[in-house]
Design an enzyme around this catalytic site. Structure first.
Site, mmCIF file in Angstrom:
data_model
loop_
_atom_site.group_PDB
_atom_site.id
_atom_site.type_symbol
_atom_site.label_atom_id
_atom_site.label_comp_id
_atom_site.label_asym_id
_atom_site.label_seq_id
_atom_site.Cartn_x
_atom_site.Cartn_y
_atom_site.Cartn_z
ATOM 1 N N LEU A 122 -20.807 14.273 27.904
ATOM 2 C CA LEU A 122 -19.356 14.239 28.083
ATOM 3 C C LEU A 122 -18.856 15.456 28.841
ATOM 4 O O LEU A 122 -17.816 15.405 29.497
ATOM 5 C CB LEU A 122 -18.651 14.170 26.720
ATOM 6 N N GLY A 123 -19.581 16.561 28.721
ATOM 7 C CA GLY A 123 -19.159 17.775 29.399
ATOM 8 C C GLY A 123 -20.168 18.884 29.212
ATOM 9 O O GLY A 123 -21.030 18.836 28.330
ATOM 10 N N GLY A 144 -20.596 23.357 29.371
ATOM 11 C CA GLY A 144 -19.907 24.640 29.365
ATOM 12 C C GLY A 144 -20.904 25.761 29.245
ATOM 13 O O GLY A 144 -22.118 25.536 29.158
ATOM 14 N N GLY A 145 -20.371 26.994 29.241
ATOM 15 C CA GLY A 145 -21.246 28.145 29.165
ATOM 16 C C GLY A 145 -22.020 28.231 27.862
ATOM 17 O O GLY A 145 -23.069 28.857 27.801
ATOM 18 N N GLY A 183 -23.001 25.433 26.046
ATOM 19 C CA GLY A 183 -23.806 24.265 25.749
ATOM 20 C C GLY A 183 -23.227 22.994 26.323
ATOM 21 O O GLY A 183 -22.296 23.010 27.137
ATOM 22 N N VAL A 201 -21.976 18.754 25.612
ATOM 23 C CA VAL A 201 -21.374 17.859 24.639
ATOM 24 C C VAL A 201 -21.794 16.432 24.971
ATOM 25 O O VAL A 201 -21.669 15.991 26.129
ATOM 26 C CB VAL A 201 -19.839 17.969 24.631
ATOM 27 N N LYS A 218 -21.898 18.510 19.984
ATOM 28 C CA LYS A 218 -21.993 19.701 20.829
ATOM 29 C C LYS A 218 -23.322 20.397 20.544
ATOM 30 O O LYS A 218 -23.606 20.792 19.401
ATOM 31 C CB LYS A 218 -20.831 20.643 20.530
ATOM 32 N N ASP A 238 -9.885 31.465 24.529
ATOM 33 C CA ASP A 238 -10.342 30.722 25.701
ATOM 34 C C ASP A 238 -9.512 29.452 25.902
ATOM 35 O O ASP A 238 -10.056 28.367 26.094
ATOM 36 C CB ASP A 238 -11.824 30.375 25.571
#
Length: 630
Positions: free
Chosen positions: A327-328, A330-331, A333, A335, A349, A445
């Protein structure tokens, strides 16, 4: 009959002219309007809905009606209610007068009118008769009282006490009747007087809301004594007492048996309260004794408060963490979308473990979000630790992240109302983290990619991996910078000064992105001097051209444009330097909800961090603080 209607209208008009006469025979609030300027299509729907109300009263021979018209997306919900002592014909006469006055509302799309014998109401934004929790105005105030200008003869104390007791009985009995209505009389022998009282709650509300409204009505009418007449009007209830007959003697409601039940329950409640206090004291002593014998709980025990998923089950549910389920990224990990028990869709996640710090971040996130519950914060469902793999099981948000709707594949699909609700939702979530939780939590964040959207486009703040507790006695803490440049407040990115106002700054940047549909760090050729989003917004504001800042995909009417410009000013207020000039998130929520201006606050030029400035200053900050990477 027509002459009666004309006479009543003339009386109402005369009352409306005399704004200072609080003892008029009719309530002095014929047109309470609010909302946005109605369109011609809305007015057409409104008029047909009000006609429908009157048709129902006549054809069904009832004293309460509700109607709706949803044609063309111009929603109208309306209701009419008469006092139960009226005949249907007299009810229709009263509603006609109410409709005559409510049609004077030409500046709003919601209005109500209160009369002694009836009330009429319509709304454009809330199905209030199916959802009784929206019976109040946004500011929670609709009720008002009117006191007569004649006082009882001596002794006043005796008269006031008898009527006070009478009103207290009316207050207690009304919510207990089947139709939330009471009409009764109380004779005062030594005054040779009879007091009539009537109380009625709106038919669409429940007993609890009725009781709350009647409590207010009682307190307001009590202030009228020793006047011989008092009235209380509200969208949820109506109450009145008077020495002038309000109904015939055969229309009274016997409340004797109802009051017996109320009084006996009060005695039982008092006994129960005393017993409960004793029990609570004993429980407190027992807990104190146990706490002294119990050592501090370990982190693993804290984690066990949430559901511990089996790692292999999550591996199977994500198809072995396959690429097509991502799904996505990021820095911290990736998802994945997962289906548990063949029906429940969740998000998993998976944190990338590089060192011991990664596990600390995982424990930090689980501790935080397992105890935080708010409709605008992403809910933690469970967790799993197996070897070097750290997994969080979270709510699945079908619409993904906000950034996809602003400049991603779904750009231009969010209308202004949806964007406003998203802005307000983020503000409420942050206010909860900062002020309504038992400790102050700073997210650190806040950015568009960390705002997820539910099926109905409600905002949920996600990714608590960087969140920090702030000690209650400290205004800020000094720490190394972690977060996302472009959203980070200058004092935090450059000097490591962390307070809740860091989230306020980031929220201001997100508002600018939502309004403009542009990324905060984009440098587009159509911006003068290749400036970033914040600087571009400020320059347009200085020139009073911030209407040009609005996303070109939005089709706004004049009212919406004005509102967007006010919210742009709120965004700039959130980015003020120093941090002390920024509002708290609770203040921001109030400004957004009540459409307030900045008041006495003066906007000053924010601190801009250009790309080259970021490289120089952050490098210096990293060196001084011993930070290896950002």
């Amino acid at each position: 009959m027509a002459a009666l209607v004309v006479l009543a209208v003339l009386l109402l008009t005369e009352t409306a002219i005399s704004q200072s006469d609080t003892h008029a025979n009719y309530p002095n609030i014929p047109n309470h309007c609010r909302g946005s300027l109605p369109t011609s299509d809305f007015i057409k729907n409104r008029n047909s809905t009000l006609d429908d109300l009157r048709m129902q009263l006549v054809s069904k021979r009832v004293l309460y009606a509700r109607a709706q018209n949803l044609s063309g997306g111009n929603l109208v919900f309306a209701q009419a209610q008469c006092r139960n002592y009226l005949s249907v014909d007299r009810c229709v006469e009263c509603i006609n007068i109410g409709v005559f006055n409510i049609l004077k509302c030409t500046v709003g799309d919601s209005a109500y009118v209160f009369l002694d014998d009836c009330s009429v109401r319509y709304e454009a934004f809330a199905d209030f008769y199916n959802n009784p929790n929206v019976n109040e105005e946004p500011d929670g105030v609709t009720g008002f009282s009117i006191c007569g200008n004649l006082s009882a003869s001596q002794p006043l104390s005796n008269y006031s006490q008898i009527v006070d007791d009478f009103l207290s009985d009316i207050r207690d009995a009304t919510p207990k009747t089947s139709n939330l209505y009471v009409a009764n009389i109380r004779r005062i022998a030594n005054e040779n007087a009879t007091v009539y009282a009537v109380a009625q709650c709106a038919e669409n509300i429940n007993q609890t809301i009725c009781q709350a409204c009647m409590n207010i009505a009682y307190n307001k009418l009590k202030e009228c004594l020793p006047s011989t007449e008092g009235k209380y009007f509200d969208n949820a209830c109506f109450a009145k007492y008077s020495e002038t007959p309000l109904f015939s003697d055969n229309q009274t409601i016997d409340i004797t048996n109802i009051l017996k039940g109320v009084h006996s329950s009060k005695v039982a409640m008092i006994v129960g309260v005393i017993g409960g206090l004793v029990l609570l004291f004993l429980i407190f002593v027992l807990c104190l004794f146990r706490l002294r014998k119990t050592s501090k709980k370990t982190e693993q025990e804290d984690l066990n408060r949430t559901l511990n998923y089996n790692y292999k089950d999550l591996q199977l549910a994500t198809n072995n963490f396959s690429e097509e389920n991502i799904l996505g990224k990021g820095g911290f990990g990736e998802v994945f979308k997962a289906i548990i028990d063949d029906k429940n869709v969740v998000a998993v996640k998976k944190l990338q473990v590089q060192d011991v710090r990664a596990k600390e971040d995982f424990v930090n996130e689980v501790k935080l979000i397992s105890n935080v519950h708010h409709r605008n914060l992403l809910r933690l469902l469970g967790w799993s630790i197996e070897g070097s793999d750290l997994l969080l099981v979270l709510e699945y948000m079908a619409n993904g992240s906000l950034d996809q709707f602003l400049w991603g594949a779904k750009r231009g699909t969010l209308d202004w109302n949806q964007r406003y609700e998203i802005i307000l939702g983020i503000a409420k979530g942050l206010a909860h983290l900062h002020n309504e939780f038992h400790v102050k939590i700073i997210h650190r964040d806040i950015k568009s990619s960390n705002i997820l959207l539910s099926d109905d486009f409600k905002a949920k703040i996600a990714d608590f991996g960087l969140a920090r507790f702030q000690p209650e006695e400290e205004t800020h803490v000094n720490t190394k910078f972690v977060g996302t440049l472009g959203y980070a407040a200058p004092e935090y990115a450059l000097r490591g000064v962390l307070s809740e106002k860091v989230d306020t700054y980031s929220f201001g940047i997100v508002i600018l992105e939502i309004i403009s549909g542009r990324r905060s760090t984009d440098i587009n050729s159509d911006r003068p001097s290749m400036e970033y989003l914040l600087e571009h917004a400020w320059k347009l504001y200085e020139k009073k051209l911030h209407i040009k800042f609005i996303d070109e995909t939005l089709n706004l009417n004049e009212y919406q444009q004005e509102r967007v410009m006010k919210i742009t000013e709120i965004a700039l207020l959130c980015t003020q330097s120093p941090a002390s000039n920024r509002p708290t998130m609770s203040e921001v929520v109030l400004m957004l909800q009540n459409d307030r201006s900045l008041g006495e606050r003066q906007l000053t030029r924010p601190t801009f961090m250009q790309n080259q400035d970021r490289r120089i200053h952050i490098a210096s900050s990293m060196k001084n603080n011993g930070v290896s990477n950002v």
